[in-house]
Design an enzyme around this catalytic site. Sequence first.
Site, PDB file in Angstrom:
ATOM      1  N   ASP A  15       1.123  -0.984   0.225  1.00 19.32           N
ATOM      2  CA  ASP A  15       0.008  -0.073   0.238  1.00 19.32           C
ATOM      3  C   ASP A  15       1.027   1.477  -0.126  1.00 19.32           C
ATOM      4  O   ASP A  15       1.118   1.858   1.301  1.00 19.32           O
ATOM      5  CB  ASP A  15      -1.089  -0.241   1.453  1.00 19.32           C
ATOM      6  CG  ASP A  15      -1.576   1.330   1.616  1.00 19.32           C
ATOM      7  OD1 ASP A  15      -1.490   1.890   0.259  1.00 19.32           O
ATOM      8  OD2 ASP A  15      -2.568   1.582   2.511  1.00 19.32           O
TER       9      ASP A  15
ATOM     10  N   GLU B 237      -0.730  10.330   0.819  1.00 20.38           N
ATOM     11  CA  GLU B 237      -2.061   9.764   0.870  1.00 20.38           C
ATOM     12  C   GLU B 237      -3.145   9.637   2.133  1.00 20.38           C
ATOM     13  O   GLU B 237      -3.610   9.621   2.349  1.00 20.38           O
ATOM     14  CB  GLU B 237      -2.567   8.219  -0.350  1.00 20.38           C
ATOM     15  CG  GLU B 237      -3.893   8.047  -0.730  1.00 20.38           C
ATOM     16  CD  GLU B 237      -4.099   6.967   0.590  1.00 20.38           C
ATOM     17  OE1 GLU B 237      -5.530   6.282   0.504  1.00 20.38           O
ATOM     18  OE2 GLU B 237      -3.354   6.081   1.370  1.00 20.38           O
ATOM     19  N   GLU B 238      -2.116   8.603   3.015  1.00 24.90           N
ATOM     20  CA  GLU B 238      -2.273   8.064   3.751  1.00 24.90           C
ATOM     21  C   GLU B 238      -2.485   9.153   5.388  1.00 24.90           C
ATOM     22  O   GLU B 238      -3.143   8.624   6.739  1.00 24.90           O
ATOM     23  CB  GLU B 238      -1.200   7.512   4.715  1.00 24.90           C
ATOM     24  CG  GLU B 238      -0.598   6.245   3.499  1.00 24.90           C
ATOM     25  CD  GLU B 238      -1.818   4.878   3.748  1.00 24.90           C
ATOM     26  OE1 GLU B 238      -2.565   4.897   4.560  1.00 24.90           O
ATOM     27  OE2 GLU B 238      -2.006   4.023   2.315  1.00 24.90           O
TER      28      GLU B 238
ATOM     29  N   ASP C 216      -4.764   1.385  -6.092  1.00 25.87           N
ATOM     30  CA  ASP C 216      -4.820   1.486  -5.015  1.00 25.87           C
ATOM     31  C   ASP C 216      -4.255  -0.250  -4.235  1.00 25.87           C
ATOM     32  O   ASP C 216      -5.004  -1.050  -4.787  1.00 25.87           O
ATOM     33  CB  ASP C 216      -5.093   2.012  -3.970  1.00 25.87           C
ATOM     34  CG  ASP C 216      -4.832   2.674  -2.618  1.00 25.87           C
ATOM     35  OD1 ASP C 216      -3.868   1.743  -2.073  1.00 25.87           O
ATOM     36  OD2 ASP C 216      -5.030   4.030  -2.773  1.00 25.87           O
TER      37      ASP C 216
ATOM     38  N   HIS D 238      -1.335  -2.179   6.053  1.00 24.66           N
ATOM     39  CA  HIS D 238      -0.569  -0.435   6.811  1.00 24.66           C
ATOM     40  C   HIS D 238      -0.149  -2.024   7.412  1.00 24.66           C
ATOM     41  O   HIS D 238       0.236  -1.575   9.106  1.00 24.66           O
ATOM     42  CB  HIS D 238      -1.549  -0.100   7.789  1.00 24.66           C
ATOM     43  CG  HIS D 238      -2.437   0.675   6.616  1.00 24.66           C
ATOM     44  ND1 HIS D 238      -2.972   1.830   7.294  1.00 24.66           N
ATOM     45  CD2 HIS D 238      -2.296   1.024   5.331  1.00 24.66           C
ATOM     46  CE1 HIS D 238      -2.953   2.643   6.435  1.00 24.66           C
ATOM     47  NE2 HIS D 238      -2.676   1.914   5.031  1.00 24.66           N
TER      48      HIS D 238
HETATM   49 CO    CO Z   1      -3.233   2.916   3.162  1.00 28.10          CO
HETATM   50 ZN    ZN Z   2      -2.659   2.734  -0.185  1.00 29.96          ZN
END
Ligand code: CO
Ligand code: ZN
Length: 335
Positions: free
Chosen positions: A168, A198-199, A221, A308
Amino acid sequence: MKELIKKLTETFSPSGREEKIREVILEEIKPYVDEYEVDKLGNLIVHKKGNGKKILLDAHMDEVGFVVTYIDDKGFIRIEPVGGVNPANLLYKRVQFESGAVGTVGIEGETVKQLQENYKNITFDNIYVDIGAKSREEAEKRVKRGMFGGYTTNLEVLGDRLMAKSMDDRIGCAVVIQTLKELDSSPNDVYAVFAIQEEVGLIGATVSAFGIEPDMGIAVDVTGWGDTPKGMKRLAITLGDGPAIKVKDRYMIASKSVVDLLVKTAEENEIPYQMEVLLYGGTDGAMIQKTKKGIPTGVVSIPCRYVHTQSEIVDYNDVLNAVKLLKFTLKKEMK
Ligand code: CO
Ligand code: ZN
């Protein structure tokens, strides 16, 4: 493509510190695009010129991590998450900092009872990073307050599956890079953004989509999974069943025109796919869609387990099929 995935996932670049990964991506993609730009916030925007509609591909290049908040007299380090990091994922795992310093994560507990209680409720208040320093002074030679850190693991090939940190969304970056490499020609004007941050709130996608103002957006994604023991029953995503075409997540309902286009393209070219209704989270697609007067936007997702964490797993066939799906989509004349 495995070499590329290895290079991307083993690069350390948490949100806000995308310099290293941007360099790696730029070096890979430069020969395959007509022009590129790094915008004021650090997004890498590449352009493959064409006469047709403006199509935007987006993959975020940041990864989750943490930032140093405090270093005590003994040299132990306290941290705060950057993006969605579960502190339980960090315990006793090897971590790294921007400076290259490495360490592991320990937990407080002055009595057996307290330790057991802390194990049941691991938070950023009761864990610390140990870099082997004996004093604050020694620690500060390697790590400082405000410095970013994160996971440090190498890519492992597990048969058809690949395991690494930051799948990710480095897997999305790999898919977009490979798509542009293989796209010899397109009737469309193709942009790709490797987005920052993004996170922590879809920051890079927001400003880059505004600047490009495409006719259509496709974010690439990862998504969740439901195919492990007692996995989430309502989340019917299976590794190896093909890239997922997003219908909805918590942040967006994918534009029907784009969903239909992706499904049609997959069927015409006999590319396996699965429909995705994600019960949590969101992607850059949500912000692209809301740009200016509105951009029809869809998302192609790579099914990914343990998102994650330092050991995210994807199926290589899904990755190859995602490249195929995007390539055939970009080859279509858009009205
Ligand atoms: Co993410
Ligand atoms: Zn992502």
